[in-house]
Write a protein that holds these residues in place. Structure first.
Motif, short mmCIF file in Angstrom:
data_model
loop_
_atom_site.label_atom_id
_atom_site.label_comp_id
_atom_site.label_asym_id
_atom_site.label_seq_id
_atom_site.Cartn_x
_atom_site.Cartn_y
_atom_site.Cartn_z
N ILE A 1 0.86 -1.19 0.00
CA ILE A 1 0.00 0.00 0.00
C ILE A 1 0.90 1.24 0.00
CG2 ILE A 1 -1.79 1.26 1.28
CD1 ILE A 1 -2.94 -1.34 0.43
N LYS A 2 0.95 1.93 -1.13
CA LYS A 2 1.84 3.11 -1.22
C LYS A 2 1.14 4.39 -0.78
CE LYS A 2 5.06 0.50 -2.88
NZ LYS A 2 5.74 -0.27 -1.85
N ASN A 3 -0.09 4.60 -1.26
CA ASN A 3 -0.87 5.77 -0.85
C ASN A 3 -1.89 5.34 0.19
OD1 ASN A 3 0.40 7.66 -2.60
ND2 ASN A 3 -0.72 6.75 -4.31
N PRO A 4 -2.38 6.28 1.01
CA PRO A 4 -3.19 5.88 2.17
C PRO A 4 -4.50 5.16 1.85
CG PRO A 4 -2.45 8.15 2.37
CD PRO A 4 -2.10 7.72 0.99
N ILE A 5 -4.92 4.38 2.84
CA ILE A 5 -6.29 3.85 2.89
C ILE A 5 -7.07 4.89 3.70
CG2 ILE A 5 -7.75 2.02 3.86
CD1 ILE A 5 -4.75 0.51 3.89
N ALA A 6 -8.18 5.38 3.15
CA ALA A 6 -9.03 6.34 3.89
C ALA A 6 -10.25 5.59 4.40
CB ALA A 6 -9.43 7.48 2.99
N VAL B 1 -7.32 3.94 -1.63
CA VAL B 1 -8.43 3.08 -1.20
C VAL B 1 -9.36 3.91 -0.31
CG1 VAL B 1 -9.10 0.97 0.03
CG2 VAL B 1 -6.93 1.04 -1.22
N PHE B 2 -10.67 3.78 -0.53
CA PHE B 2 -11.67 4.43 0.33
C PHE B 2 -12.53 3.32 0.93
CE2 PHE B 2 -10.29 7.84 -2.29
CZ PHE B 2 -10.55 9.02 -1.61
N HIS B 3 -12.49 3.20 2.25
CA HIS B 3 -13.23 2.13 2.94
C HIS B 3 -14.42 2.74 3.68
CE1 HIS B 3 -13.04 -1.59 5.85
NE2 HIS B 3 -14.24 -1.37 5.37
N MET B 4 -15.63 2.33 3.30
CA MET B 4 -16.85 2.80 3.96
C MET B 4 -17.26 1.80 5.03
SD MET B 4 -18.95 3.94 0.55
CE MET B 4 -18.08 2.96 -0.66
N ASN B 5 -17.19 2.20 6.28
CA ASN B 5 -17.64 1.33 7.38
C ASN B 5 -19.13 1.61 7.58
OD1 ASN B 5 -17.27 -0.48 9.58
ND2 ASN B 5 -17.28 1.24 11.00
N GLU B 6 -19.97 0.81 6.96
CA GLU B 6 -21.41 1.02 6.84
C GLU B 6 -21.73 2.06 5.75
OE1 GLU B 6 -24.14 -0.13 6.92
OE2 GLU B 6 -24.19 -1.62 8.48
N GLY B 7 -23.01 2.19 5.42
CA GLY B 7 -23.42 3.01 4.28
C GLY B 7 -23.53 4.50 4.53
N HIS B 8 -23.30 4.95 5.79
CA HIS B 8 -23.49 6.37 6.10
C HIS B 8 -22.64 7.29 5.23
CE1 HIS B 8 -23.99 4.16 10.07
NE2 HIS B 8 -25.21 4.62 9.83
N SER B 9 -21.47 6.81 4.81
CA SER B 9 -20.53 7.67 4.07
C SER B 9 -20.58 7.44 2.56
CB SER B 9 -19.10 7.44 4.58
OG SER B 9 -18.74 6.07 4.38
N ALA C 1 -6.22 -1.02 -4.30
CA ALA C 1 -5.16 -0.05 -4.61
C ALA C 1 -4.56 -0.34 -5.99
CB ALA C 1 -4.07 -0.10 -3.54
N GLN C 2 -4.35 -1.62 -6.29
CA GLN C 2 -3.77 -1.97 -7.59
C GLN C 2 -4.72 -1.63 -8.74
OE1 GLN C 2 -2.89 -6.09 -6.74
NE2 GLN C 2 -0.81 -5.65 -6.02
N ALA C 3 -6.01 -1.93 -8.54
CA ALA C 3 -7.00 -1.65 -9.59
C ALA C 3 -7.13 -0.14 -9.80
CB ALA C 3 -8.35 -2.24 -9.20
N HIS C 4 -7.15 0.62 -8.70
CA HIS C 4 -7.25 2.08 -8.80
C HIS C 4 -6.06 2.64 -9.57
CE1 HIS C 4 -6.79 6.27 -7.13
NE2 HIS C 4 -8.00 6.29 -7.65
N ASP C 5 -4.88 2.09 -9.30
CA ASP C 5 -3.66 2.52 -9.98
C ASP C 5 -3.77 2.22 -11.49
OD1 ASP C 5 -0.95 3.49 -10.10
OD2 ASP C 5 -0.33 1.41 -10.35
#
Length: 853
Positions: free
Chosen positions: A105-110, A271-279, A710-714
Motif C-alpha cells: 500500500i503506497k498511498n493511504p487507505i481512507a 483506497v476508500f473504505h466505507m464502514n457502513e453506508g453512512h458515508s 489499490a492496484q485496480a485504482h492505480d
C-alpha cells in the motif's frame, strides 16, 4: 445578584513532565497500561472524576502536585521508561506496513465511519459499530499501515443514561468542550482549515480536528462554527439524532465533506473504505471530481472510483439501512446530477435494485453499486447479506453475489486486563508479537491452576466493588434512604458464578429472555449451595420505545424479592463499564434472534480475560464455538417463528445452566479450585484469542480487499484513465448487444443420457447465438451440482470451450463443448449459461448480465 464572567486557570507543566502532555494527545495510552498508570498516579480521584481523561487531568491538576512530581525521582524514572516505549512504538520499522504484505500500500487507505469509540473520555460513539471502527484504527496503527480515518465530531456525543426509580431510561445530553479532548484543530498558519459542502442553496462549512491514534491520524469534521447558520451548526450536534433531513445532511458532510477534507489536507488515498453506508455519498463526490476536473464521462469515472472503494455492511436487516425518498434526493441531489452530466432518474437508480421504480434510495445499495469490494462481518452474515441484496445482482445465483466476509475482531490489548497481560508475558513470553499464532497460545496449558484462578478472582472482586460503587452513587442521586444505600454492600458475591449481559438494548438481542420463567430463575439464583448472579448493562436509542421497555423490564426484575441482590442493572453503559464487565465475569451471555447478529464482538473481549461464552450460534460464535470452549444456546433454527425460537432458546438456556454450567463451576475436587472450569477457561483463551482480534482482521482486509483495490485504482488512473474509459465503452457496447445472445440447443453426448457411472464425465455440447458479440468477450459455462428440491446445492461452474469444428454454424452462431466429471453418486442437475468477460472486470458479475439455457 451580580453576574460573573468565567475564566480558567491552568497549571504550568515543568519541562521534566512535558512528555506527559505529548502522550496525552496520542491515544496510544488507551491501550498501554503503564501510560494509564502514570496519569492515574497524578491524582487517582481526579482520574475518576475526569472519566480517565489525561488532557483534563493536566488542565485541572494542582500546581503543587505537579511541582512535587517534577522532583519525584521514581515518577520521573517511570515517565522516562514509558515515554521511551512510546517513541519506540512510533519509530519501529520492522512492521507489517513497512516490511510485510502491507508495504504494497503506497498511498493511504481512507477509512470512513459515522462513529468512533476509542475510549470513554471521547464519547463519539453509540455502540458496536464505533467500537469496531476504533479497534480497526488501533490495529492499523499496530501494523503500521498507511491509513487515515474520517468521521464527524459530535458536540453532544451520544447521551448519558440515567435510570429512575421506575426503571425508565432518561437521556442526558452531553455538551462537550472540545478543548478538553485529546484533539487539535487543524490549522494552516494562523487560520483554521475549513472545507465547505454545498447543501441546498448554501455552502455549509466544517472545521477539522485531528486525533492521533498511535501512528494513525483520524480527522473529525465539525459544523458548529460561526461561519454557519444556527441550523447548520446543529448538523454535527448529535450522533444519530434529528430527523431524516438531519441524517441526510450529516451523511453529506461525512461523505462529500470527508473527500474534500482529505484533499485540503493533501492526502491522496488509493483506497476508500466505507464502514457502513453512512458515508456512501463519498463515491458520488469522487465521480463528480473526475467528471469536472479530469473531464471523464460519468461511467468512465465510475470505473476508476468503484475500483478503489471497499464497503463493509454490518446490518443483517433492510430496516437497519438508511434510505431516502425520491423527493428528498431530488431536493438535495438534483443539481448534483447535472454536475455528473446524467439525468436525475439515472442517479436515483444507483440507490435501487431497479426491480421496482417506487423503491426509496438506499445508502447500502449505493455503496454496493459504487464499490468493487464488499463484505459482511462474519461467515454467516456474509451468507445473509448475499441473500438480502441478491436483487442488486438480479438473476445471479445467490452464492455468486460478490459480497465476501471478513469476521470482526477486537483490539486485544485494549480489552485485556493488565493482570492477564502480565500473566501471559510471564508464562508465554512476548504475546503481542505472537498474537495471531494459534500454536503460541497452546502455552496457556502451562499456567498454574491457582495463578489463573487468582488472577480471574482478583478481577471479579474489582468488578463487584465497581458495581456496588456505581449502584451506591445512583441510589444517592435518587435520594434513597440511608438504609437502602447501605444495602448495596449485599449486592453480588465474589464466590458466586457471575454472568454478564451488556449490549445495545435492541429488541432482537432479547434482553429479557432469561426472565421467561421467573420461578425457575429464582430457584437458580437462590440455590443455597450453588447460586448464580447476573449483571446487565446497555442503552436503548432514545426513540426506541420497545428497547427502553426491555430495560425497564430488566430493572423491575432486579428489584423483585428473591432477585434484588442477584440481578443488577448497571446504568450508563460505556466502554469503561464494558472493560470492567468483560474482565470480571465468569460467563458472557449473548442470545440474539438468529441470524440478526451480524457479528457481535463483546464475547471476543471476554475470552482473553479467562471468560467463557454462552451464546446463540450466530455471528462470530458460530465460527468460534468448538464444542469445548463454551456453550451454544438452542439449535440453529433457520425458519421458525420468533415465538418458537424464543421458546427453544429459553428452554436451552435454563437446561444448560441447571445441568451443565452451574454443576461444573461449583465442582471443586480439591475443595478449593474448579478444575474442570479452569480447563474450559484455558480452552476459551487458546481458541478465541489468536483468531478473533483486529490484527488478524485488518491483515485480511489488507490482503483480500485493500491491496487489490489499490492496484485496480492505480491501473484505472494511469494514462489519463485510458483503461477505465475503454472498459466503460466496452460495457456500453456489451449491454447494447447482449439481448441478441441465445442458447439455442444443449445436447448430452453420453450414450445413456440419464445415467452415468462414477469416474465418467458428462459430455455437454451447446449451440450459442452471440450475434454481434465477439466470442472473446463471453464465457460459456456449465453450471452444475447435486439437486436439492429443484435447486442445485453447492454448485460449480465449468467452462465450455469453443469447438474447433464450427461446421454448420452461420454468422454469430458457435458451438461450445466441455465435460463435467462424475466424482460421487447422486442426482445431479446442470444448466448452460453465458456471462460477459473482460480482463479489467473486478467482479465476475460486474455487468449483472447473464443468459441461461
Amino acid at each position: 445578584m451580580p453576574t460573573f464572567q468565567t475564566y480558567n486557570v491552568t497549571p504550568i507543566l515543568a519541562a521534566t513532565l512535558e512528555p506527559l502532555r505529548e502522550m496525552s494527545f496520542n491515544l496510544w495510552w488507551t491501550w498501554e497500561p503503564s501510560a494509564r498508570r502514570l496519569f492515574r498516579h497524578l491524582d487517582p480521584e481526579l482520574w475518576d472524576r475526569t472519566n480517565h481523561n489525561p488532557i483534563r487531568m493536566l488542565q485541572l491538576s494542582r500546581q503543587s502536585r505537579l511541582e512535587e512530581l517534577s522532583q519525584d525521582k521514581n515518577f520521573l524514572r517511570e515517565l522516562k521508561q514509558v515515554f521511551e516505549e512510546f517513541e519506540k512504538y512510533l519509530g519501529r520499522h520492522d512492521t507489517y506496513g513497512k516490511t510485510g504484505a502491507g508495504s504494497a500500500i503506497k498511498n493511504p487507505i481512507a477509512y470512513f465511519s459515522a462513529e468512533f469509540g476509542f475510549h470513554e473520555s471521547i464519547p463519539n460513539y453509540s455502540g458496536g459499530l464505533g467500537i469496531l471502527a476504533s479497534d480497526h484504527c488501533k490495529s492499523a496503527s499496530d501494523l503500521d499501515l498507511n491509513f487515515v480515518a474520517i468521521g464527524l465530531l459530535y458536540r453532544h456525543g451520544y447521551f448519558r443514561q440515567q435510570i429512575d426509580k421506575e426503571g425508565i431510561q432518561g437521556a442526558i445530553n452531553l455538551n462537550q468542550n472540545f478543548y478538553h479532548l485529546p484533539i487539535r484543530e487543524v490549522r494552516r498558519g494562523d487560520t483554521k482549515l475549513l472545507i465547505s459542502v454545498p447543501i441546498l442553496d448554501r455552502e455549509v462549512f466544517a472545521r477539522l480536528w485531528e486525533l492521533r491514534v498511535g501512528r494513525v491520524n483520524v480527522y473529525l469534521l465539525d459544523t458548529d462554527i460561526p461561519e454557519n447558520t444556527v441550523e447548520d451548526r446543529l448538523i454535527t450536534a448529535e450522533l444519530y439524532g434529528g430527523d431524516l433531513e438531519m441524517r441526510m445532511r450529516q451523511e453529506m458532510i461525512l461523505g462529500i465533506g470527508g473527500v474534500k477534507a482529505l484533499a485540503a489536507l493533501g492526502v491522496q488515498p488509493d483506497v476508500f473504505h466505507m464502514n457502513e453506508g453512512h458515508s456512501a455519498f463519498l463515491g458520488l463526490e469522487r465521480i463528480r471530481l473526475d467528471v469536472v476536473e479530469k473531464k471523464l464521462d460519468f461511467y468512465s469515472a465510475l470505473q476508476v472510483v468503484a475500483a478503489a472503494n471497499v464497503f463493509t455492511t454490518h446490518t443483517p436487516v433492510p430496516a437497519g439501512q438508511d434510505s431516502f425518498s425520491r423527493e428528498m434526493m431530488q431536493k438535495y441531489f438534483g443539481k448534483f446530477a447535472r454536475e455528473l452530466n446524467i439525468p436525475f432518474d439515472e442517479l436515483f437508480s444507483f440507490g435501487q435494485t431497479r426491480l421496482n421504480p417506487d423503491d426509496p434510495f438506499s445508502m447500502t445499495i449505493l455503496a454496493l453499486r459504487l464499490s468493487r469490494h464488499a463484505n459482511g462481518v462474519s461467515k454467516l452474515h456474509g451468507e445473509v447479506t448475499r441473500s438480502l441484496w441478491k436483487d442488486v445482482w438480479w438473476g445471479v445465483p445467490v452464492h455468486e453475489v460478490p459480497i465476501a466476509s471478513i469476521t470482526n475482531g477486537v483490539h486485544t490489548k485494549t480489552w485485556m486486563a493488565p493482570e492477564f497481560a502480565a500473566l501471559y508475558r510471564k508464562h508465554l513470553g512476548a504475546w503481542e508479537e505472537h498474537l495471531t499464532e494459534p500454536e503460541f497460545w497452546r502455552g496457556v496449558i502451562d499456567i498454574h491452576d491457582a495463578q489463573l484462578w487468582e488472577t480471574h478472582q482478583k478481577l471479579k472482586r474489582r468488578l463487584i466493588d465497581f458495581v456496588r460503587d456505581r449502584e451506591r452513587q445512583r441510589r444517592e442521586r435518587m435520594g434513597e434512604s440511608p438504609e437502602f444505600i447501605r444495602k448495596v454492600n449485599r449486592i453480588l458475591d465474589p464466590e458466586t458464578l457471575t454472568i454478564g449481559f451488556a449490549r445495545r438494548f435492541a429488541t432482537y438481542k432479547r434482553g429479557t429472555l432469561l426472565f421467561s420463567d421467573k420461578e425457575r430463575l429464582k430457584r437458580l439464583v437462590n440455590d443455597t449451595t450453588r447460586p448464580v448472579q447476573f449483571i446487565f448493562a446497555g442503552k436503548a436509542h432514545p426513540r426506541d420505545e420497545a428497547g427502553k421497555a426491555l430495560i425497564q423490564e430488566v430493572y423491575k426484575f432486579s428489584r423483585e424479592p428473591g432477585l434484588e441482590n442477584r440481578v443488577v442493572f448497571l446504568e450508563d453503559y460505556d466502554s469503561y463499564i464494558a472493560r470492567r464487565l468483560v474482565q470480571g465475569v465468569d460467563l458472557w451471555l449473548n442470545h440474539p434472534l438468529r441470524p440478526l447478529e451480524a457479528s457481535g464482538t463483546s464475547g471476543m473481549k471476554s475470552a482473553p480475560n479467562g471468560g467463557i461464552n454462552l451464546s446463540v450460534l450466530d455471528g462470530w460464535w458460530r465460527e468460534g464455538y468448538n464444542g469445548s470452549n463454551g456453550w451454544a444456546v438452542g439449535a440453529e433454527i433457520d425458519n421458525g417463528t420468533t415465538e418458537f425460537q424464543n421458546e427453544v432458546d429459553a428452554s436451552s438456556l435454563y437446561q444448560l445452566l441447571e445441568n451443565q454450567i452451574v454443576p461444573l463451576y461449583y465442582a471443586k475436587p480439591d475443595g478449593k479450585l474448579p478444575l474442570a472450569w479452569l480447563q474450559l477457561m484455558r480452552e476459551s483463551i487458546r481458541s478465541v484469542t489468536p483468531v478473533f482480534n483486529t490484527q488478524r482482521m485488518v491483515k485480511e482486509y489488507t490482503e483480500q480487499l485493500y491491496i487489490p483495490a489499490a492496484q485496480a485504482h492505480d491501473n484505472f488512473s494511469r494514462d489519463a484513465c485510458g483503461a477505465a474509459t475503454q472498459l466503460s465503452q466496452w460495457k456500453t457496447q456489451i449491454r447494447k448487444d447482449w439481448s441478441e445472445i441465445k442458447i439455442s440447443d444443449v445436447q448430452i453426448g453420453n450414450k445413456d443420457r440419464q445415467t452415468i457411472s462414477v469416474g465418467e464425465s458428462l459430455q455437454i455440447t451447446a449451440r450459442v447465438h452471440l450475434g454481434a458479440v465477439d466470442p472473446r468477450n463471453v464465457r460459456v459455462e456449465a453450471y452444475h451440482g447435486e439437486l436439492d428440491n429443484g435447486d442445485i446445492r453447492n454448485p460449480t461452474a465449468t467452462v465450455l470451450n469453443q469447438s474447433p469444428d464450427q461446421s454448420g454454424t452461420s454468422d454469430g452462431n458457435y458451438i461450445y463443448q466441455g465435460s463435467v466429471p462424475a466424482t460421487e453418486s447422486g442426482t445431479y442437475g446442470f444448466s448452460v449459461r453465458v456471462v460477459p468477460t473482460h480482463p479489467c472486470l473486478m467482479q465476475a458479475h460486474e455487468l449483472r448480465l447473464i443468459t441461461w439455457s
